[in-house]
Design a protein around this motif. Structure first.
Motif, mmCIF file in Angstrom:
data_model
loop_
_atom_site.group_PDB
_atom_site.id
_atom_site.type_symbol
_atom_site.label_atom_id
_atom_site.label_comp_id
_atom_site.label_asym_id
_atom_site.label_seq_id
_atom_site.Cartn_x
_atom_site.Cartn_y
_atom_site.Cartn_z
ATOM 1 N N SER A 53 0.091 12.898 7.996
ATOM 2 C CA SER A 53 -0.467 13.292 6.698
ATOM 3 C C SER A 53 0.256 14.507 6.150
ATOM 4 N N ILE A 54 0.564 15.461 7.020
ATOM 5 C CA ILE A 54 1.284 16.657 6.602
ATOM 6 C C ILE A 54 2.680 16.276 6.121
ATOM 7 N N CYS A 55 3.256 15.241 6.742
ATOM 8 C CA CYS A 55 4.603 14.762 6.374
ATOM 9 C C CYS A 55 4.562 13.701 5.286
ATOM 10 N N ASN A 56 3.452 13.571 4.590
ATOM 11 C CA ASN A 56 3.303 12.563 3.531
ATOM 12 C C ASN A 56 3.505 11.143 4.050
ATOM 13 N N GLY A 57 3.073 10.881 5.285
ATOM 14 C CA GLY A 57 3.017 9.522 5.802
ATOM 15 C C GLY A 57 4.052 9.087 6.807
ATOM 16 N N SER A 58 5.177 9.813 6.963
ATOM 17 C CA SER A 58 6.224 9.305 7.835
ATOM 18 C C SER A 58 6.845 10.416 8.688
ATOM 19 N N THR A 59 6.969 10.150 9.984
ATOM 20 C CA THR A 59 7.530 11.132 10.915
ATOM 21 C C THR A 59 8.630 10.508 11.765
ATOM 22 N N THR A 60 9.504 11.367 12.319
ATOM 23 C CA THR A 60 10.478 10.900 13.300
ATOM 24 C C THR A 60 10.064 11.352 14.693
ATOM 25 N N GLN A 61 9.333 12.470 14.769
ATOM 26 C CA GLN A 61 8.770 12.944 16.043
ATOM 27 C C GLN A 61 7.350 13.391 15.794
ATOM 28 N N ASN A 62 6.462 12.979 16.697
ATOM 29 C CA ASN A 62 5.051 13.351 16.601
ATOM 30 C C ASN A 62 4.487 13.323 18.010
ATOM 31 N N THR A 63 4.666 14.428 18.735
ATOM 32 C CA THR A 63 4.241 14.484 20.133
ATOM 33 C C THR A 63 3.344 15.689 20.365
ATOM 34 N N CYS A 64 2.554 15.607 21.412
ATOM 35 C CA CYS A 64 1.731 16.738 21.849
ATOM 36 C C CYS A 64 1.410 16.532 23.321
ATOM 37 N N GLU A 65 1.669 17.531 24.116
ATOM 38 C CA GLU A 65 1.436 17.476 25.562
ATOM 39 C C GLU A 65 0.084 18.126 25.858
ATOM 40 N N ASP A 66 -0.851 17.330 26.386
ATOM 41 C CA ASP A 66 -2.216 17.799 26.619
ATOM 42 C C ASP A 66 -2.312 19.060 27.481
ATOM 43 N N SER A 67 -1.562 19.117 28.545
ATOM 44 C CA SER A 67 -1.724 20.221 29.500
ATOM 45 C C SER A 67 -1.170 21.552 28.994
ATOM 46 N N THR A 68 -0.200 21.515 28.068
ATOM 47 C CA THR A 68 0.419 22.757 27.590
ATOM 48 C C THR A 68 0.219 22.990 26.092
ATOM 49 N N LEU A 69 -0.222 21.965 25.364
ATOM 50 C CA LEU A 69 -0.373 21.981 23.909
ATOM 51 C C LEU A 69 0.952 22.135 23.173
#
Length: 196
Positions: A53-69
């Motif tokens: 949504s922040i990228c207006n609908g399209s991303t090339t990378q969208n990751t998040c690591e639970d243990s380290t954020l």
């Protein structure tokens, strides 16, 4: 560097790709160890949901690591947006948690708690709502333009275009929060009156 540290660095680089853009730094006073694992997982899910949504609908990378954020949010055009002004992102959740941890660290200390509040400037923008409002507004503008450029003098054609515009105006208004039902009804009444 110790062999185990080299291995951990290599694993982190693999998890986020060689060209990671992670630059977020936790605020002073935040202790990730006080946050339950399921809560960390929920925060990452929020981050992954908001990035497109922040990228207006399209991303090339969208990751998040639970243990380290640690997270990456890269838009399709290659830009790296500042996600900190937005709710439901890692910086938002960490900001709120830091405030809570700060308050807990200053029981019965009004001055310390005032300092906690002054330091807590968490994001307040809603990227998902902005996308919804923007697309509804664009749709309403398209209907108005179609009605204005119509050369036919048919009453039926004008009524259909006006109804379409009124429907799109209602959709745009429904995306706005905090307005009373009376205000929306009044605005819709005025919109109908303008097009009749």
């Amino acid at each position: 560097m110790l062999p185990s540290m080299v291995l951990m660095s290599a694993l982190a680089a693999t998890a986020f790709g060689a060209n990671t853009t992670y630059t977020y730094t936790f605020p002073a006073g935040f202790n990730i160890g006080l946050v339950k694992p399921d809560q960390l997982s929920s925060w990452c899910q929020g981050q992954r949901n908001e990035c497109p949504s922040i990228c207006n609908g399209s991303t090339t990378q969208n990751t998040c690591e639970d243990s380290t954020l640690k997270f990456n949010c890269i838009c399709a055009d290659g830009s790296v947006p500042d996600v900190s002004p937005y709710i439901e992102t890692v910086p938002f959740y960490v900001c709120e948690e830091t405030y809570g941890q700060c308050i807990n660290a200053h029981p019965n200390d009004a001055e310390g708690q005032r300092a906690c509040k002054a330091a807590a400037t968490c994001g307040s923008k809603n990227a998902s709502a902005e996308d919804t409002t923007m697309s509804a507004t664009t749709s309403a503008a398209s209907s108005t333009l179609a009605m204005a450029t119509s050369t036919g003098s048919s009453q039926t054609s004008s009524s259909v275009a006006a109804a379409s515009t009124t429907t799109n105006a209602a959709a745009a208004l429904s995306g706005l929060e905090g307005y009373s039902t009376g205000f929306m009804a009044g605005a819709m009444f005025l919109a109908v009156r303008l097009f009749l």
